[in-house]
Design a protein around this motif. Structure first.
Motif, mmCIF file in Angstrom:
data_model
loop_
_atom_site.group_PDB
_atom_site.id
_atom_site.type_symbol
_atom_site.label_atom_id
_atom_site.label_comp_id
_atom_site.label_asym_id
_atom_site.label_seq_id
_atom_site.Cartn_x
_atom_site.Cartn_y
_atom_site.Cartn_z
ATOM 1 N N ASP A 122 -8.526 -5.025 0.201
ATOM 2 C CA ASP A 122 -9.036 -3.817 -0.440
ATOM 3 C C ASP A 122 -8.078 -2.665 -0.163
ATOM 4 O O ASP A 122 -7.121 -2.806 0.599
ATOM 5 N N ARG A 123 -8.323 -1.536 -0.791
ATOM 6 C CA ARG A 123 -7.393 -0.403 -0.721
ATOM 7 C C ARG A 123 -7.469 0.373 0.586
ATOM 8 O O ARG A 123 -6.739 1.337 0.768
ATOM 9 N N ILE A 183 0.042 -2.815 0.908
ATOM 10 C CA ILE A 183 -0.273 -3.975 0.081
ATOM 11 C C ILE A 183 0.651 -3.926 -1.124
ATOM 12 O O ILE A 183 0.797 -2.875 -1.761
ATOM 13 N N ILE A 184 1.277 -5.049 -1.425
ATOM 14 C CA ILE A 184 2.160 -5.146 -2.586
ATOM 15 C C ILE A 184 1.637 -6.264 -3.474
ATOM 16 O O ILE A 184 1.383 -7.373 -3.011
ATOM 17 N N VAL A 189 2.419 -0.995 -5.611
ATOM 18 C CA VAL A 189 2.488 -0.867 -4.155
ATOM 19 C C VAL A 189 1.350 0.049 -3.745
ATOM 20 O O VAL A 189 1.225 1.168 -4.277
ATOM 21 N N ILE A 190 0.513 -0.407 -2.828
ATOM 22 C CA ILE A 190 -0.683 0.318 -2.442
ATOM 23 C C ILE A 190 -0.570 0.742 -0.985
ATOM 24 O O ILE A 190 -0.400 -0.094 -0.094
ATOM 25 N N THR A 191 -0.641 2.052 -0.748
ATOM 26 C CA THR A 191 -0.711 2.563 0.616
ATOM 27 C C THR A 191 -2.191 2.715 0.968
ATOM 28 O O THR A 191 -2.912 3.456 0.290
ATOM 29 N N PRO A 192 -2.661 1.985 1.967
ATOM 30 C CA PRO A 192 -4.096 2.020 2.285
ATOM 31 C C PRO A 192 -4.602 3.428 2.563
ATOM 32 O O PRO A 192 -3.937 4.224 3.232
ATOM 33 N N GLN A 193 -5.789 3.696 2.039
ATOM 34 C CA GLN A 193 -6.469 4.969 2.250
ATOM 35 C C GLN A 193 -7.734 4.676 3.029
ATOM 36 O O GLN A 193 -8.597 3.961 2.551
ATOM 37 N N GLY A 194 -7.811 5.177 4.220
ATOM 38 C CA GLY A 194 -9.029 4.912 4.977
ATOM 39 C C GLY A 194 -8.711 4.945 6.399
ATOM 40 O O GLY A 194 -9.239 5.065 7.342
#
Length: 194
Positions: A122-123, A183-184, A189-194
């Motif tokens: 997940d993000r 996460i790619i 390309v996803i930079t986790p938010q949380g």
């Protein structure tokens, strides 16, 4: 439903999504992973030998191996962290546990970047693996010794809704689950938010 049952149900749904993504994916799936690794030339990297319907990191690993050490995971035994053996495209490989290939001649490296296979993500940086805890133990051990960057590599279709309940498709997580730093997917390309 127990946490174990929740994880098994989430895995089953995620495997189905991954299978469909694998069947429909075209060329260039590792393009964004290659771009990321190009910004870290010479840094020791651990990738993985893809099995079943996992997204294939080998093109990106081959590029990275031209500039620095690249390793692949070797399972020592249940309940133990992974070790990583040096790999290059021409490395002779043999069958290892769970059907993954491992180098015929083992030369251990310690990665600073670990490309992590997964079943779902997940993000917020959560990942659902196969249930053996190998990557969680490994990342914890590596991070205790030195800064270690964990990159989840997956098809976009493997994404689960962040913050959703397990009943609504969210990931069941435990305190021992190690977070991803990035996460790619084949799309972003996803930079986790949380």
């Amino acid at each position: 439903m127990t946490l174990s049952e929740q994880k098994n149900a989430a895995r089953k749904a995620a495997f189905a999504r991954r299978k469909d993504a694998f069947a429909s994916a075209g060329a260039g799936k590792a393009g964004l992973l290659s771009e990321f690794l190009a910004g870290h030339r010479g840094v020791p990297v651990a990738g993985y030998m893809p099995i079943r319907t996992e997204i294939d990191p080998l093109p990106a690993m081959a590029e990275a191996a031209a500039y620095g050490p690249v390793g692949v995971p070797v399972i020592r035994g249940d309940g133990q962290p992974l070790v990583f053996s040096a790999w290059e495209p021409e490395t002779e490989m043999v069958n290892g546990p769970f059907g993954a290939q491992v180098p015929a001649v083992e030369t251990l490296i310690v990665p600073e970047i670990v490309v992590v296979p997964l079943v779902a993500f997940d993000r917020t940086g959560n990942r659902l693996g196969y249930g053996g805890g190998f990557y969680d133990r490994t990342l914890e051990k590596l991070r205790d010794a030195q800064p270690t960057f964990a990159v989840g590599f997956a098809f976009a279709a493997q994404e689960a809704p962040a913050g959703a309940s397990v009943a609504d498709g969210g990931l069941p997580m435990e305190p021992t689950d190690q977070p991803l730093d990035l996460i790619i997917t084949e799309k972003e390309v996803i930079t986790p938010q949380g």
